[in-house]
Design an enzyme around this catalytic site. Structure first.
Site, PDB file in Angstrom:
ATOM      1  N   CYS A  30       0.834  -1.217   0.000  1.00 31.85           N
ATOM      2  CA  CYS A  30       0.000   0.000   0.000  1.00 31.85           C
ATOM      3  C   CYS A  30       0.861   1.256   0.000  1.00 31.85           C
ATOM      4  O   CYS A  30       1.412   1.639   1.034  1.00 31.85           O
ATOM      5  CB  CYS A  30      -0.915  -0.011   1.215  1.00 31.85           C
ATOM      6  N   CYS A  65      -0.357   4.113   2.209  1.00 33.49           N
ATOM      7  CA  CYS A  65      -0.123   3.910   3.645  1.00 33.49           C
ATOM      8  C   CYS A  65       1.339   4.141   4.008  1.00 33.49           C
ATOM      9  O   CYS A  65       1.640   4.738   5.041  1.00 33.49           O
ATOM     10  CB  CYS A  65      -0.462   2.482   4.062  1.00 33.49           C
ATOM     11  N   ASP A  66       2.246   3.634   3.198  1.00 32.78           N
ATOM     12  CA  ASP A  66       3.641   3.511   3.642  1.00 32.78           C
ATOM     13  C   ASP A  66       4.645   4.361   2.874  1.00 32.78           C
ATOM     14  O   ASP A  66       5.820   4.397   3.250  1.00 32.78           O
ATOM     15  CB  ASP A  66       4.072   2.029   3.556  1.00 32.78           C
TER      16      ASP A  66
END
Ligand code: NAP
Length: 306
Positions: A131, A134-135
């Site tokens: 993701c 997200c990261d």
């Protein structure tokens, strides 16, 4: 007889359970194969509203579970292997247990595909991610690789150039599944280097976090090693919708199709979260759709009291 059974205990299922619990419906949540869903596999979550310093994914999901329990939600471990939606009450079979329910919320999620390499799963949160949203932030000014040749890979590669110093786009063919505009955008980005037709043979992580990747050219057999701090696997997701084949509407990739919010073609069956969303796939959007499904179920039960 249950008022509402919720299939899935990720962000969507738990939010549905909180709302249904607060409506005194005593929801029954069936955990599914990955208790806590994809959030339980992530590390630091910095884009879920309300946590200015971020929160660990497993902690966020545990909080949601406790919140749902506080309002009377019950949980059962197990995976649903059969449903009968032909008449009400619906039947839901999970292992040896069969549940009858007046309404059903399907929040079974989607599973990110992995490459199938040895030790890959252990590196999630240690440089390996599925993701970018997200990261990506954790790879500021660092070189990273994105694996895949679809729209997700192109989108993630472009997005990650905001943070990373360089992005290797590794794909196993010279042709791409992605749309032309997405490919052109990635090709025009000076930080993106296309590495094709290469497959990832090994993720190099001698200290337990990603330091590089060993690649193999599938035409020439040439080996190549790249030094990267992160590998983003963007080779697609599989919605966990197999048991609904032929029972609920789904697109050609297996994502369930919602009408008007969370409604399906079967009155009393509602859908939420990533099992019906291949576009946004965020914790906050999953939570929002879980809320919608619970409100829809509550309204349905109110209108079908007997
Ligand atoms: P996808 O279109 O199925 O592409 C998956 C890619 O990963 C393919 O290039 C495939 O290679 C590769 N792949 C699959 N398994 C692999 C493996 N084991 N090892 C190495 N490579 C592997 O998936 P997606 O990109 O996630 O897109 C899913 C859907 O969402 C699509 O309909 C897409 O258009 C849509 N989407 C749209 C947008 C947008 O419009 N902004 C953004 C993201 C996704 P091969 O091509 O060789 O099979």
């Amino acid at each position: 007889m249950e008022n509402v059974v919720i299939i899935g205990s990720g962000c969507a299922g738990l939010t549905a359970a909180i709302y249904a619990g607060r409506a005194n419906l005593k929801p029954l949540v069936i955990d599914g194969h990955e208790q806590g869903g994809q959030l339980s596999l992530t590390t630091h979550v910095e884009n879920y509203p309300g946590f200015p310093d971020g929160i660990m994914g497993p902690e966020l999901i545990e909080n949601m579970r406790k919140q749902a329990q506080r309002f009377g939600a019950e949980f059962k471990a197990g995976q649903v292997n059969e449903v009968d939606l032909t008449q009400r009450p619906f039947k839901v079979v999970a292992g040896k247990d069969t549940y009858e329910t007046k309404s059903l919320i399907v929040a079974a999620g989607a599973t990110a595909r992995l490459l199938g390499l040895e030790g890959e799963r252990d590196l999630i949160g240690r440089g390996l991610s599925t993701c970018a949203t997200c990261d990506g932030f954790f790879f500021r000014n660092k070189p990273i690789a994105v694996v895949g040749g679809g729209d997700s890979a192109m989108e993630e590669a472009n997005f990650l150039t905001r943070h990373a110093s360089k992005v290797y786009l590794v794909h196993r063919r010279n042709e791409f599944r992605a749309s032309k505009i997405m490919i052109d955008r990635a090709k025009a980005n000076p930080k993106v280097e296309f590495v094709t037709p290469f497959t990832v043979e090994q993720i190099i992580a001698p200290q337990g976090h990603v330091e590089g990747a060993r690649l193999r050219n599938l035409e020439t057999n040439e080996a190549r090693e790249i030094t990267v701090d992160g590998v983003f696997v963007a080779i697609g997701h599989d919605p966990n919708s197999t048991v609904f084949k032929g029972k609920l509407d789904m697109d050609s990739n297996g994502y369930l199709i919602a009408n008007h919010g969370s409604l399906t073609k079967i009155p009393g069956v509602f859908i939420a979260g990533d099992v019906q969303d291949h576009r946004y796939r965020q914790a906050v959007t999953a939570a929002g759709s879980g809320c919608m499904a619970a409100l829809d179920a509550e309204k349905f039960l109110e209108e079908h009291k007997d």
